[in-house]
Design a protein around this motif. Structure first.
Motif, PDB file in Angstrom:
ATOM      1  N   GLN A 153       0.826  -1.206   0.000  1.00  0.00           N
ATOM      2  CA  GLN A 153       0.000   0.000   0.000  1.00  0.00           C
ATOM      3  C   GLN A 153       0.865   1.264   0.000  1.00  0.00           C
ATOM      4  OE1 GLN A 153      -3.595   0.752   1.935  1.00  0.00           O
ATOM      5  NE2 GLN A 153      -4.085  -1.388   2.388  1.00  0.00           N
ATOM      6  N   TRP A 154       1.955   1.234   0.746  1.00  0.00           N
ATOM      7  CA  TRP A 154       2.824   2.410   0.775  1.00  0.00           C
ATOM      8  C   TRP A 154       3.439   2.666  -0.600  1.00  0.00           C
ATOM      9  CZ3 TRP A 154       3.959   6.507   3.676  1.00  0.00           C
ATOM     10  CH2 TRP A 154       5.102   7.242   3.356  1.00  0.00           C
ATOM     11  N   LEU A 155       3.947   1.620  -1.205  1.00  0.00           N
ATOM     12  CA  LEU A 155       4.619   1.771  -2.505  1.00  0.00           C
ATOM     13  C   LEU A 155       3.640   2.112  -3.618  1.00  0.00           C
ATOM     14  CD1 LEU A 155       7.121  -1.218  -2.204  1.00  0.00           C
ATOM     15  CD2 LEU A 155       7.651   1.218  -2.002  1.00  0.00           C
ATOM     16  N   SER A 156       2.378   1.749  -3.456  1.00  0.00           N
ATOM     17  CA  SER A 156       1.382   2.065  -4.483  1.00  0.00           C
ATOM     18  C   SER A 156       1.070   3.558  -4.506  1.00  0.00           C
ATOM     19  CB  SER A 156       0.085   1.289  -4.228  1.00  0.00           C
ATOM     20  OG  SER A 156      -0.620   1.826  -3.107  1.00  0.00           O
ATOM     21  N   GLY A 157       1.408   4.238  -3.394  1.00  0.00           N
ATOM     22  CA  GLY A 157       1.117   5.654  -3.303  1.00  0.00           C
ATOM     23  C   GLY A 157      -0.298   5.961  -2.885  1.00  0.00           C
ATOM     24  N   ALA A 199       9.043  12.091   2.047  1.00  0.00           N
ATOM     25  CA  ALA A 199       7.882  11.401   2.610  1.00  0.00           C
ATOM     26  C   ALA A 199       8.298  10.108   3.311  1.00  0.00           C
ATOM     27  CB  ALA A 199       6.867  11.095   1.512  1.00  0.00           C
ATOM     28  N   THR A 200       9.205   9.376   2.683  1.00  0.00           N
ATOM     29  CA  THR A 200       9.662   8.113   3.268  1.00  0.00           C
ATOM     30  C   THR A 200      10.442   8.360   4.547  1.00  0.00           C
ATOM     31  OG1 THR A 200       9.770   7.113   1.065  1.00  0.00           O
ATOM     32  CG2 THR A 200      10.987   6.011   2.827  1.00  0.00           C
ATOM     33  N   LEU A 201      11.273   9.392   4.555  1.00  0.00           N
ATOM     34  CA  LEU A 201      12.042   9.722   5.757  1.00  0.00           C
ATOM     35  C   LEU A 201      11.108  10.115   6.901  1.00  0.00           C
ATOM     36  CD1 LEU A 201      14.838  10.077   6.976  1.00  0.00           C
ATOM     37  CD2 LEU A 201      14.851  12.428   6.119  1.00  0.00           C
ATOM     38  N   LEU A 206       1.015   8.223   8.617  1.00  0.00           N
ATOM     39  CA  LEU A 206       1.715   7.702   7.444  1.00  0.00           C
ATOM     40  C   LEU A 206       0.979   8.105   6.166  1.00  0.00           C
ATOM     41  CD1 LEU A 206       2.937   4.112   8.424  1.00  0.00           C
ATOM     42  CD2 LEU A 206       4.134   6.288   8.593  1.00  0.00           C
ATOM     43  N   ALA A 207      -0.350   8.062   6.206  1.00  0.00           N
ATOM     44  CA  ALA A 207      -1.135   8.493   5.047  1.00  0.00           C
ATOM     45  C   ALA A 207      -0.887   9.974   4.759  1.00  0.00           C
ATOM     46  CB  ALA A 207      -2.617   8.226   5.293  1.00  0.00           C
ATOM     47  N   SER A 208      -0.772  10.767   5.811  1.00  0.00           N
ATOM     48  CA  SER A 208      -0.484  12.191   5.636  1.00  0.00           C
ATOM     49  C   SER A 208       0.899  12.412   5.050  1.00  0.00           C
ATOM     50  CB  SER A 208      -0.595  12.923   6.984  1.00  0.00           C
ATOM     51  OG  SER A 208      -1.905  12.852   7.495  1.00  0.00           O
ATOM     52  N   CYS A 209       1.875  11.596   5.482  1.00  0.00           N
ATOM     53  CA  CYS A 209       3.221  11.683   4.902  1.00  0.00           C
ATOM     54  C   CYS A 209       3.171  11.398   3.408  1.00  0.00           C
ATOM     55  CB  CYS A 209       4.154  10.685   5.583  1.00  0.00           C
ATOM     56  SG  CYS A 209       4.568  11.047   7.298  1.00  0.00           S
ATOM     57  N   GLN A 210       2.395  10.393   3.046  1.00  0.00           N
ATOM     58  CA  GLN A 210       2.277  10.013   1.648  1.00  0.00           C
ATOM     59  C   GLN A 210       1.623  11.133   0.830  1.00  0.00           C
ATOM     60  OE1 GLN A 210      -0.338   6.622   0.419  1.00  0.00           O
ATOM     61  NE2 GLN A 210       1.625   5.557   0.199  1.00  0.00           N
ATOM     62  N   THR A 211       0.563  11.724   1.362  1.00  0.00           N
ATOM     63  CA  THR A 211      -0.121  12.831   0.669  1.00  0.00           C
ATOM     64  C   THR A 211       0.813  14.021   0.495  1.00  0.00           C
ATOM     65  OG1 THR A 211      -2.264  12.162   1.566  1.00  0.00           O
ATOM     66  CG2 THR A 211      -2.071  14.417   0.774  1.00  0.00           C
ATOM     67  N   GLY A 216       3.985  13.934   0.322  1.00  0.00           N
ATOM     68  CA  GLY A 216       4.985  13.578  -0.685  1.00  0.00           C
ATOM     69  C   GLY A 216       4.481  13.774  -2.092  1.00  0.00           C
ATOM     70  N   ARG A 217       3.207  13.419  -2.326  1.00  0.00           N
ATOM     71  CA  ARG A 217       2.628  13.603  -3.657  1.00  0.00           C
ATOM     72  C   ARG A 217       2.538  15.086  -4.010  1.00  0.00           C
ATOM     73  NH1 ARG A 217      -1.011   9.503  -1.996  1.00  0.00           N
ATOM     74  NH2 ARG A 217      -2.635  11.070  -1.638  1.00  0.00           N
TER      75      ARG A 217
END
Length: 336
Positions: free
Chosen positions: A232-236, A292-294, A324-329, A331-332
């Motif tokens: 799920q993380w790698l899918s973005g 985002a990953t950091l 984690l979802a917020s980090c991903q957002t 990052g996008r």
């Protein structure tokens, strides 16, 4: 290898030098990661110090004398052992000075002051030294400040930072290093929780030198959960609500005991952080943004600390995955 203990020969030599110089201290605090053999080392050290047949400087228990036989059977009168009671996260006052109705007539502080029954020493091993309360530590203070003749007290913790100042200032700190990967690999094969050398090598590489962690990581369901998380993380597109439900079910499957569930949560946090670290290295090698990953790795480490401080598990899980979802957002948005 000393007395069946792998990876700590430097510590053995440190004790031998102290014995040779006649400078054995009364109180030692063993610190180092969990699962690297500190408790086993303390027990073997106690056996060697209590052995009545071998040269004390050699620090080798003979295994044949009455003292060694009693120690091996777990009922040596001069070997005292205490740890936090099952289900508790603290050492109790009663363990040191006895229950209220028998105050100072029982407990470790009373027993360590008695005359040795077999040799010249009494040895006390206090596990879970990270979990002293100020009250239980205060019960031990007089014993540490005015130790009985021949007494040796071995405290076992994980880090200096987790010790109360009253204990730390009265102990000689002995640092234990993580086990070498090859030692963890060999022990994983010897104990049979790794199916083959490849699996043992993989567990050892993820264990941070801890046999306990390697044993825990042998759980196949743990890796499957990590892989679902990583996908799920790698899918973005991390589905926070769905992932929270899946992880909650996974953690609760560990059983009814709160400690078992917390341990499984901690294991997953460790594996997810390690997987994100792999992703971080790949992004760096490709020259791509890794902010985002950091941030996600930092959040995993923070969650581990919160778990150790007994944060509410359900709330922590929900907040962790939301963050984690917020980090991903974020990052996008940055990538745009």
């Amino acid at each position: 290898m000393w007395q069946g203990i792998q990876g700590h020969n430097e510590v053995v030599e440190q004790f031998r030098r102290s014995l040779t110089a006649g400078r054995l201290a009364t109180t030692y605090l063993f610190v180092g990661p969990e699962g690297i053999g500190k408790q086993s080392f303390a027990l073997q050290l106690a056996k060697a110090l209590l052995c009545t047949a071998s040269d004390p400087v050699a620090l080798e228990a003979c295994g044949q004398c009455e003292s060694c036989r009693l120690a091996a059977a777990g009922n040596h009168p001069d070997l005292l052992q205490i740890a936090a009671p099952p289900g508790s996260k603290s050492l109790k006052i009663e363990q040191f000075v006895g229950p209220r109705e028998r105050r100072n007539q029982e407990g470790l502080c009373h027993d360590i002051a008695l005359r040795p029954m077999l040799g010249r020493r009494r040895v006390a091993i206090i596990d879970d030294a990270d979990w002293f309360t100020p009250e239980s530590a205060n019960c031990l203070l007089k014993t540490l400040e005015e130790p009985p003749p021949g007494a040796v007290i071995l405290l076992i913790g994980t880090a200096r930072s987790r010790q109360l100042p009253t204990i730390l200032s009265r102990s000689q700190v002995i640092r234990f290093s993580p086990l070498p990967e090859e030692a963890v690999r060999d022990l994983a094969l010897a104990e049979g929780f790794a199916a083959d050398e490849k699996a043992a090598t993989e567990l050892a590489s993820r264990s941070h030198g801890s046999l306990t962690l390697a044993r825990q990581l042998a759980d196949a369901s743990l890796w499957q959960m990590r892989d679902r998380f990583a996908a799920q993380w790698l899918s973005g597109e991390l589905d926070a609500a769905r992932l929270t439900r899946e992880v909650d079910e996974f953690i609760n499957a560990a059983g009814k005991e709160a400690d078992a569930r917390r341990q499984r949560f901690r294991q997953l946090l460790t594996l997810v952080a390690a997987r994100l670290s792999d992703s971080l290295r790949q992004l760096a090698s490709e020259g791509r943004s890794a902010d985002a990953t950091l941030a996600a790795i930092d959040r995993c480490l923070e969650a581990e600390e919160q778990l150790d401080r007994n944060a509410n598990q359900s709330t922590l899980l929900e907040n962790w995955i939301d963050d984690l979802a917020s980090c991903q957002t974020a990052g996008r948005l940055t990538a745009r």
